[in-house]
Design a protein around this motif. Sequence first.
Motif, PDB file in Angstrom:
ATOM      1  N   GLY A 214     118.382 -71.034  45.550  1.00 14.96           N
ATOM      2  CA  GLY A 214     117.028 -71.418  45.152  1.00 14.96           C
ATOM      3  C   GLY A 214     116.022 -70.688  46.034  1.00 14.96           C
ATOM      4  N   ALA A 215     114.791 -71.229  46.074  1.00 11.31           N
ATOM      5  CA  ALA A 215     113.734 -70.622  46.886  1.00 11.31           C
ATOM      6  C   ALA A 215     114.168 -70.510  48.346  1.00 11.31           C
ATOM      7  N   ALA A 216     114.767 -71.572  48.860  1.00  5.78           N
ATOM      8  CA  ALA A 216     115.115 -71.603  50.284  1.00  5.78           C
ATOM      9  C   ALA A 216     116.229 -70.615  50.607  1.00  5.78           C
TER      10      ALA A 216
ATOM     11  N   PHE B 128     126.340 -68.386  48.071  1.00  5.86           N
ATOM     12  CA  PHE B 128     127.137 -69.131  47.090  1.00  5.86           C
ATOM     13  C   PHE B 128     126.202 -69.971  46.224  1.00  5.86           C
ATOM     14  N   GLU B 129     126.348 -69.851  44.929  1.00  7.24           N
ATOM     15  CA  GLU B 129     125.507 -70.636  44.034  1.00  7.24           C
ATOM     16  C   GLU B 129     126.386 -71.334  42.985  1.00  7.24           C
ATOM     17  N   ARG B 130     126.280 -72.649  42.977  1.00 11.34           N
ATOM     18  CA  ARG B 130     127.095 -73.462  42.082  1.00 11.34           C
ATOM     19  C   ARG B 130     126.801 -73.188  40.609  1.00 11.34           C
ATOM     20  N   SER B 131     125.523 -73.020  40.292  1.00 15.53           N
ATOM     21  CA  SER B 131     125.171 -72.865  38.880  1.00 15.53           C
ATOM     22  C   SER B 131     125.309 -71.402  38.460  1.00 15.53           C
TER      23      SER B 131
ATOM     24  N   VAL C 298     120.234 -67.819  39.322  1.00 14.51           N
ATOM     25  CA  VAL C 298     119.495 -67.815  40.587  1.00 14.51           C
ATOM     26  C   VAL C 298     118.164 -68.532  40.367  1.00 14.51           C
ATOM     27  N   GLY C 299     117.732 -69.304  41.342  1.00 15.43           N
ATOM     28  CA  GLY C 299     116.410 -69.927  41.248  1.00 15.43           C
ATOM     29  C   GLY C 299     116.407 -71.428  41.486  1.00 15.43           C
ATOM     30  N   GLY C 300     117.529 -72.096  41.255  1.00 14.40           N
ATOM     31  CA  GLY C 300     117.592 -73.536  41.475  1.00 14.40           C
ATOM     32  C   GLY C 300     116.589 -74.279  40.617  1.00 14.40           C
TER      33      GLY C 300
ATOM     34  N   THR D 237     129.801 -70.531  41.743  1.00 10.83           N
ATOM     35  CA  THR D 237     130.691 -70.768  42.877  1.00 10.83           C
ATOM     36  C   THR D 237     130.129 -71.857  43.786  1.00 10.83           C
ATOM     37  N   ALA D 238     130.784 -73.013  43.758  1.00  7.24           N
ATOM     38  CA  ALA D 238     130.345 -74.128  44.593  1.00  7.24           C
ATOM     39  C   ALA D 238     131.113 -74.124  45.890  1.00  7.24           C
ATOM     40  N   VAL D 239     130.401 -74.382  46.977  1.00  9.19           N
ATOM     41  CA  VAL D 239     131.084 -74.634  48.238  1.00  9.19           C
ATOM     42  C   VAL D 239     131.471 -76.103  48.199  1.00  9.19           C
TER      43      VAL D 239
ATOM     44  N   GLN E 253     122.474 -84.363  49.938  1.00  4.99           N
ATOM     45  CA  GLN E 253     122.944 -85.472  49.102  1.00  4.99           C
ATOM     46  C   GLN E 253     123.331 -85.045  47.684  1.00  4.99           C
ATOM     47  N   PHE E 254     122.875 -83.875  47.240  1.00  4.76           N
ATOM     48  CA  PHE E 254     123.256 -83.409  45.900  1.00  4.76           C
ATOM     49  C   PHE E 254     124.274 -82.265  45.950  1.00  4.76           C
ATOM     50  N   SER E 255     124.700 -81.907  47.162  1.00  5.43           N
ATOM     51  CA  SER E 255     125.503 -80.695  47.284  1.00  5.43           C
ATOM     52  C   SER E 255     126.994 -80.929  47.050  1.00  5.43           C
TER      53      SER E 255
ATOM     54  N   THR F 105     107.086 -73.824  50.493  1.00  4.32           N
ATOM     55  CA  THR F 105     107.538 -74.444  51.738  1.00  4.32           C
ATOM     56  C   THR F 105     109.054 -74.326  51.889  1.00  4.32           C
ATOM     57  N   SER F 106     109.786 -74.358  50.781  1.00  3.23           N
ATOM     58  CA  SER F 106     111.232 -74.116  50.873  1.00  3.23           C
ATOM     59  C   SER F 106     111.486 -72.687  51.345  1.00  3.23           C
ATOM     60  N   ALA F 107     110.696 -71.745  50.806  1.00  5.40           N
ATOM     61  CA  ALA F 107     110.840 -70.351  51.221  1.00  5.40           C
ATOM     62  C   ALA F 107     110.458 -70.200  52.698  1.00  5.40           C
TER      63      ALA F 107
HETATM   64  C1  FAD Z   1     109.945 -80.093  37.100  1.00 10.70           C
HETATM   65  C2  FAD Z   1     109.589 -79.574  38.459  1.00 10.70           C
HETATM   66  C3  FAD Z   1     108.327 -79.066  38.682  1.00 10.70           C
HETATM   67  C4  FAD Z   1     107.980 -78.537  39.918  1.00 10.70           C
HETATM   68  N1  FAD Z   1     106.768 -77.962  40.058  1.00 10.70           N
HETATM   69  C5  FAD Z   1     106.532 -77.210  41.143  1.00 10.70           C
HETATM   70  C6  FAD Z   1     105.408 -76.343  41.171  1.00 10.70           C
HETATM   71  O1  FAD Z   1     104.631 -76.236  40.211  1.00 10.70           O
HETATM   72  N2  FAD Z   1     105.226 -75.593  42.288  1.00 10.70           N
HETATM   73  C7  FAD Z   1     106.104 -75.634  43.336  1.00 10.70           C
HETATM   74  O2  FAD Z   1     105.912 -74.890  44.294  1.00 10.70           O
HETATM   75  N3  FAD Z   1     107.166 -76.450  43.331  1.00 10.70           N
HETATM   76  C8  FAD Z   1     107.415 -77.232  42.247  1.00 10.70           C
HETATM   77  N4  FAD Z   1     108.541 -77.990  42.196  1.00 10.70           N
HETATM   78  C9  FAD Z   1     109.362 -78.146  43.411  1.00 10.70           C
HETATM   79  C10 FAD Z   1     110.220 -76.919  43.670  1.00 10.70           C
HETATM   80  O3  FAD Z   1     110.956 -76.608  42.531  1.00 10.70           O
HETATM   81  C11 FAD Z   1     111.177 -77.168  44.823  1.00 10.70           C
HETATM   82  O4  FAD Z   1     110.500 -77.640  45.958  1.00 10.70           O
HETATM   83  C12 FAD Z   1     111.889 -75.876  45.263  1.00 10.70           C
HETATM   84  O5  FAD Z   1     112.204 -75.077  44.158  1.00 10.70           O
HETATM   85  C13 FAD Z   1     113.135 -76.227  46.038  1.00 10.70           C
HETATM   86  O6  FAD Z   1     113.852 -75.046  46.349  1.00 10.70           O
HETATM   87  P1  FAD Z   1     115.187 -75.129  47.210  1.00 10.70           P
HETATM   88  O7  FAD Z   1     115.712 -73.751  47.297  1.00 10.70           O
HETATM   89  O8  FAD Z   1     114.918 -75.849  48.452  1.00 10.70           O
HETATM   90  O9  FAD Z   1     116.171 -76.044  46.356  1.00 10.70           O
HETATM   91  P2  FAD Z   1     116.814 -75.753  44.915  1.00 10.70           P
HETATM   92  O10 FAD Z   1     115.896 -74.984  44.066  1.00 10.70           O
HETATM   93  O11 FAD Z   1     117.279 -77.069  44.416  1.00 10.70           O
HETATM   94  O12 FAD Z   1     118.059 -74.819  45.225  1.00 10.70           O
HETATM   95  C14 FAD Z   1     119.284 -75.328  45.694  1.00 10.70           C
HETATM   96  C15 FAD Z   1     120.407 -74.531  45.041  1.00 10.70           C
HETATM   97  O13 FAD Z   1     121.633 -74.861  45.684  1.00 10.70           O
HETATM   98  C16 FAD Z   1     122.654 -74.906  44.726  1.00 10.70           C
HETATM   99  N5  FAD Z   1     123.731 -75.729  45.288  1.00 10.70           N
HETATM  100  C17 FAD Z   1     123.690 -77.040  45.603  1.00 10.70           C
HETATM  101  N6  FAD Z   1     124.875 -77.428  46.129  1.00 10.70           N
HETATM  102  C18 FAD Z   1     125.673 -76.337  46.150  1.00 10.70           C
HETATM  103  C19 FAD Z   1     127.009 -76.112  46.574  1.00 10.70           C
HETATM  104  N7  FAD Z   1     127.763 -77.105  47.097  1.00 10.70           N
HETATM  105  N8  FAD Z   1     127.515 -74.872  46.448  1.00 10.70           N
HETATM  106  C20 FAD Z   1     126.772 -73.861  45.932  1.00 10.70           C
HETATM  107  N9  FAD Z   1     125.495 -74.024  45.509  1.00 10.70           N
HETATM  108  C21 FAD Z   1     124.957 -75.254  45.618  1.00 10.70           C
HETATM  109  C22 FAD Z   1     121.981 -75.520  43.522  1.00 10.70           C
HETATM  110  O14 FAD Z   1     122.685 -75.225  42.335  1.00 10.70           O
HETATM  111  C23 FAD Z   1     120.593 -74.862  43.570  1.00 10.70           C
HETATM  112  O15 FAD Z   1     120.552 -73.690  42.818  1.00 10.70           O
HETATM  113  C24 FAD Z   1     108.922 -78.552  40.976  1.00 10.70           C
HETATM  114  C25 FAD Z   1     110.192 -79.068  40.755  1.00 10.70           C
HETATM  115  C26 FAD Z   1     110.537 -79.556  39.517  1.00 10.70           C
HETATM  116  C27 FAD Z   1     111.925 -80.054  39.275  1.00 10.70           C
END
Ligand code: FAD
Length: 542
Positions: free
Chosen positions: A57-59, A83-86, A89-91, A295-297, A338-340, A508-510
């Motif tokens: 995802g972003a982070a 590693f990305e479960r889904s 790319v993008g979460g 690929t899930a860890v 908690q969702f991993s 903020t995740s980035a």
């Molecule tokens: C409907 C909606 C609207 C939103 N609107 C906005 C907006 O307008 N602007 C904004 O900035 N933010 C918005 N957000 C919030 C934003 O999407 C999140 O804060 C941000 O994308 C989180 O990024 P992340 O990388 O931390 O997590 P995620 O994007 O959740 O990435 C985590 C990734 O890890 C993967 N993963 C998890 N467990 C495992 C494992 N065991 N093995 C391998 N891969 C795994 C998941 O599949 C996922 O792809 C919104 C969110 C939603 C749902």
Amino acid sequence: MKMYYSGCNLVLTLIVALLCGQSKGIWPFTSVHATPDSQDIVYPDANAKRVAIIGAGAAGSSTAYYLQQFASESGLSLNITVFERSSYVGGRSTTVNAYGNLLEPVELGASLFVEANPILKNSSEALGLKPKESTPETDGGELLGIWDGKEFVYKQKESGWYYWDVTKLLWKYGLAPIRTQRLVKDVSAKLLKLYEYPFFPFRSLSDRALDLGLTPVTSMTGEQFLAANNIGSKFATDIIQATTRVNYGQNLNLIHGLGSMVCMAVEGAMQIQGGNWQIFAGMLNASNASTLLNTAVTSISKSKSKYSLKTSTTDSLTGNLSTNEESFDTIILAAPLQFSQLALADGLIKHVPDEIPYVTLHVTLFTSPHAINQTFLNLSPKDEVPSSILTTLPKDAPLSEKLEDSVGSPGFFSISTLRTVVNPETLEKEHLYKIFSPKAVTSSFLSEILNVHDLTTINSHSPVTWFHPHKWFSYPYLFPRITFEDPELARGFYYTSGMESFISTMETSALMGKNVARLVVDDYLNIFGAGEGEQKVVKGEL
Ligand SMILES: Cc1cc2nc3c(=O)[nH]c(=O)nc-3n(C[C@H](O)[C@H](O)[C@H](O)COP(=O)(O)OP(=O)(O)OC[C@H]3O[C@@H](n4cnc5c(N)ncnc54)[C@H](O)[C@@H]3O)c2cc1C
Ligand SMILES: *[C@@H]1O[C@H](CO)[C@@H](O)[C@H](O)[C@H]1NC(C)=O
Ligand SMILES: *[C@@H]1O[C@H](CO)[C@@H](O)[C@H](O)[C@H]1NC(C)=O
Ligand SMILES: *[C@@H]1O[C@H](CO)[C@@H](O)[C@H](O)[C@H]1NC(C)=O
Ligand SMILES: *[C@@H]1O[C@H](CO)[C@@H](O)[C@H](O)[C@H]1NC(C)=O
Ligand SMILES: *[C@@H]1O[C@H](CO)[C@@H](O)[C@H](O)[C@H]1NC(C)=O
Ligand SMILES: *[C@@H]1O[C@H](CO)[C@@H](O)[C@H](O)[C@H]1NC(C)=O
């Protein structure tokens, strides 16, 4: 032995980098490189430190992007695997295609970022991605309305919800909008300090919140914070709460002050044409990390100084599962723990991040030739129906502490008419809608808002021609708090999602990804201090 070789490689890399720099224009092969910098030289390096990033995802993508940059700046050799479960790319930043048409992508998750988000703004430019600014395209403009379940408490013409008509607001709410603007500016300026020395990087977000004077902002509810800053409750309820509901699915009596401020910081809102996920795909590509989709860890354990990861890969064609085990020097968990679905070996981390309540948000995308009907909104037939319908609670309605009741009398958080699309079967123009609600949208609700009957099937000639519902655990309930999970769970094991209870956005995740990347590189440099073959004792460790 290992230490010796690591030190040696570092020195070698630096020397080669220097030589290359000097050989500009002399060495006959420099022309094959775009820029003959050390960044462009990749050694098949068996001693490169292996880094695993869990989540693309972003982070996670930002972590990979900045790890590559910081490591190459310091001549550190890293071998990064994401590693990305889904399957994508993008979460939570992802698109789906209206009617399944590749030419009509629409954001299903995070849709907007703002001009003042340095990482997304800069990296999207660097990656050559085009932002689509959300300014109204036509003179007639769009209509924004805030509905309380009975009537519209505010309507604004000639702009979308990302831009407030201050003149109109002043006329209606006195100085509250100006005070809010000033407060948002003040809080944004503090947030921006997190990107720079001496506030960046940070090993404790709790400490930084305190250092930057943001703890008082996160420690109160939005309601309390706004009242403390002399912002009238009518403006807070009508306007600010409409934004906390559409952005975070929560009311001002629950969301913390920082959450309420970020919701009002919408100046220069934009999105990437074709989908924001392209920023993260671009970051991964630029990082040169190897990205393993599907690929899930599944578990992490540690032996000696190495982490061992078990992974499970789903074959995208057959669906067959295959498992693997690999070892890494550093791990970054870039997803909410908690969702991993990760099994962590006993004692691997000293403190397990608390499970926190996430908002359950139903995002419903659909297309229809029908307009939203006035009747449903208690409007008269001659009234224009707002293209963005935000909601709030009626003034003086009791604010429920129960999370599942947050939505109150309106029954939904927002209904947006995103754009006009062409139905590929009928070639007729139709509307593309997006609804945010705490419960799944029912066909009777759709019949009601479109004022149509017979919503039993969906095909290209029915009243609803394409329908895509999705249930997200979208972001945390941003309850007031003063401590946040640390970015380091154990030596060499980093975590990005503690950021989300502070503020959950792509930016903020980035930022947390960038912070973790800096910490990883700093930690390696402290251990393998340039040119030294011996491991240094890192202060304060274990
Ligand atoms: C409907 C909606 C609207 C939103 N609107 C906005 C907006 O307008 N602007 C904004 O900035 N933010 C918005 N957000 C919030 C934003 O999407 C999140 O804060 C941000 O994308 C989180 O990024 P992340 O990388 O931390 O997590 P995620 O994007 O959740 O990435 C985590 C990734 O890890 C993967 N993963 C998890 N467990 C495992 C494992 N065991 N093995 C391998 N891969 C795994 C998941 O599949 C996922 O792809 C919104 C969110 C939603 C749902
Ligand atoms: C990264 O490490 C793996 C496992 O050791 C190895 O197969 C791969 O070739 C390495 N990649 C690079 C670019 O060094
Ligand atoms: C973004 O770009 C601007 C202008 O080039 C620069 O001043 C700023 O430091 C950059 N910020 C980040 C986080 O890269
Ligand atoms: C991927 O990165 C390489 C450089 O590593 C670059 O040349 C290429 O254009 C990038 N591709 C995309 C699609 O961004
Ligand atoms: C990325 O990896 C490819 C092949 O593994 C290599 O040819 C290329 O030079 C690398 N680019 C960077 C910027 O590391
Ligand atoms: C995948 O599973 C099918 C049965 O579900 C089996 O016939 C096939 O051999 C498996 N393929 C591989 C590569 O394991
Ligand atoms: C809304 O429904 C009424 C009937 O209840 C109908 O007369 C009217 O045309 C509809 N409006 C729109 C915009 O479809």
